[in-house]
Design a protein around this motif. Structure first.
Motif, PDB file in Angstrom:
ATOM      1  N   VAL A 100       3.782   1.508   2.663  1.00 23.80           N
ATOM      2  CA  VAL A 100       4.866   2.442   2.351  1.00 23.80           C
ATOM      3  C   VAL A 100       4.294   3.859   2.398  1.00 23.80           C
ATOM      4  O   VAL A 100       3.314   4.152   1.715  1.00 23.80           O
ATOM      5  N   VAL A 101       4.875   4.708   3.205  1.00 23.73           N
ATOM      6  CA  VAL A 101       4.377   6.082   3.327  1.00 23.73           C
ATOM      7  C   VAL A 101       5.473   7.057   2.924  1.00 23.73           C
ATOM      8  O   VAL A 101       6.596   6.995   3.434  1.00 23.73           O
ATOM      9  N   ARG A 107       5.615  -3.703   9.428  1.00 26.93           N
ATOM     10  CA  ARG A 107       5.237  -3.652   8.001  1.00 26.93           C
ATOM     11  C   ARG A 107       5.198  -2.223   7.462  1.00 26.93           C
ATOM     12  O   ARG A 107       5.077  -2.012   6.257  1.00 26.93           O
ATOM     13  N   ILE A 108       5.288  -1.248   8.348  1.00 26.45           N
ATOM     14  CA  ILE A 108       5.237   0.161   7.926  1.00 26.45           C
ATOM     15  C   ILE A 108       6.642   0.640   7.579  1.00 26.45           C
ATOM     16  O   ILE A 108       7.571   0.532   8.380  1.00 26.45           O
ATOM     17  N   ARG A 109       6.800   1.173   6.357  1.00 28.52           N
ATOM     18  CA  ARG A 109       8.081   1.730   5.916  1.00 28.52           C
ATOM     19  C   ARG A 109       7.872   3.212   5.613  1.00 28.52           C
ATOM     20  O   ARG A 109       7.011   3.566   4.803  1.00 28.52           O
ATOM     21  N   LEU A 110       8.653   4.060   6.250  1.00 27.67           N
ATOM     22  CA  LEU A 110       8.461   5.512   6.148  1.00 27.67           C
ATOM     23  C   LEU A 110       9.599   6.175   5.377  1.00 27.67           C
ATOM     24  O   LEU A 110      10.768   5.846   5.579  1.00 27.67           O
ATOM     25  N   VAL A 158       0.878  -1.178   0.000  1.00 32.05           N
ATOM     26  CA  VAL A 158       0.000   0.000   0.000  1.00 32.05           C
ATOM     27  C   VAL A 158       0.911   1.222   0.000  1.00 32.05           C
ATOM     28  O   VAL A 158       1.769   1.370   0.881  1.00 32.05           O
ATOM     29  N   CYS A 159       0.761   2.073  -1.016  1.00 31.10           N
ATOM     30  CA  CYS A 159       1.622   3.254  -1.157  1.00 31.10           C
ATOM     31  C   CYS A 159       0.808   4.507  -0.867  1.00 31.10           C
ATOM     32  O   CYS A 159      -0.106   4.856  -1.622  1.00 31.10           O
ATOM     33  N   MET A 160       1.145   5.155   0.225  1.00 36.48           N
ATOM     34  CA  MET A 160       0.382   6.309   0.697  1.00 36.48           C
ATOM     35  C   MET A 160       1.255   7.560   0.661  1.00 36.48           C
ATOM     36  O   MET A 160       2.441   7.520   1.024  1.00 36.48           O
TER      37      MET A 160
END
Length: 247
Positions: free
Chosen positions: A40-41, A63-66, A11-13
């Protein structure tokens, strides 16, 4: 081809000063993701606490990549997020919407059933800041239908409902800074090559309020709209020509 479980999701935010509403979106997305998936933010130098909130979420969820985006504007922000997505399917996400709890599973199933389709766009329910329905169907509002020329004249691609296969990244990146919008760019390139499927499932509450970057209806003049379309067509044609030379 992977089995349905085997299709991993990125998911690309893109975020920018979304502290007031981003929690609802994060809480609607993360429960739908498997261990192999990622969120992915890309953040555009938020100053309202958005980055700090994201860091707090990241501490509890590997799972969150900033990432901090350097290129100004919403198109550059989405481009950076997409460039960092590593998995089979790329889902685009606005910071201020809320996903239905079955969005990921429904769209994964469509991709599984249509191995030749590279882009799928779901319907949206347009709501106000308090999630009261303003327009029950984005697709009905925009008279959505697939087809390159139809969408060049009246784009009905909407990033908030869009997901595509990772292979498309080679074609769409980098996104020219002067395209009218990133979702139109992705949709036109995909429609010209393999086709886009619009599905009737209403999988997103698409929030409209005074702080949105994008607008549903444009206030641009007819001349301005023609110039946008002409530019979009030239940029798409150029990219397709370059791509043909490289393959």
């Amino acid at each position: 081809m992977h089995n349905n479980q085997g299709l991993s999701v990125s998911v690309c935010m893109a975020t920018y000063n979304g502290r007031a509403f981003i929690e609802a979106q994060l809480d609607s997305i993360l429960p739908q993701l498997t261990e192999q998936d990622e969120l992915v933010v890309s953040d555009n130098s938020s100053t309202d606490g958005t980055w700090e909130l994201l860091k707090a979420y990241q501490e509890n969820d590997h799972r969150i990549r900033l990432f901090k985006n350097e290129r100004p504007g919403v198109i550059g922000n989405f481009e950076y997020a997409i460039s960092k997505g590593q998995n089979d399917l790329i889902f685009l996400s606005d910071q201020d919407d809320v996903w239905q709890p079955n969005k990921v599973s429904v769209m994964k199933k469509y991709f599984q059933g249509h191995p030749n389709i590279t882009v799928i766009v779901s319907d949206l329910i347009i709501v106000d800041n308090d999630f009261q329905t303003l327009i029950p169907s984005y697709q009905a509002l925009r008279h959505t239908k697939p087809g390159f020329w139809h969408n060049l004249l009246r784009s009905s691609y909407i990033g908030a409902g869009m997901a595509f296969r990772k292979e498309l990244k080679d074609l769409i990146l980098p996104i020219p800074s002067d395209v009218p919008m990133h979702d139109m760019w992705i949709g036109l390139l995909a429609d010209h090559t393999k086709g886009v499927v619009f599905i009737p499932d209403q999988l997103v509450y698409y929030r409209r309020h005074g702080l949105n970057t994008t607008e549903i209806k444009t206030s641009a003049s007819k001349v301005q709209q023609f110039q946008w379309r002409w530019k979009a067509w030239r940029l798409v044609r150029k990219r397709l020509t370059e791509n043909k030379k490289n393959t």
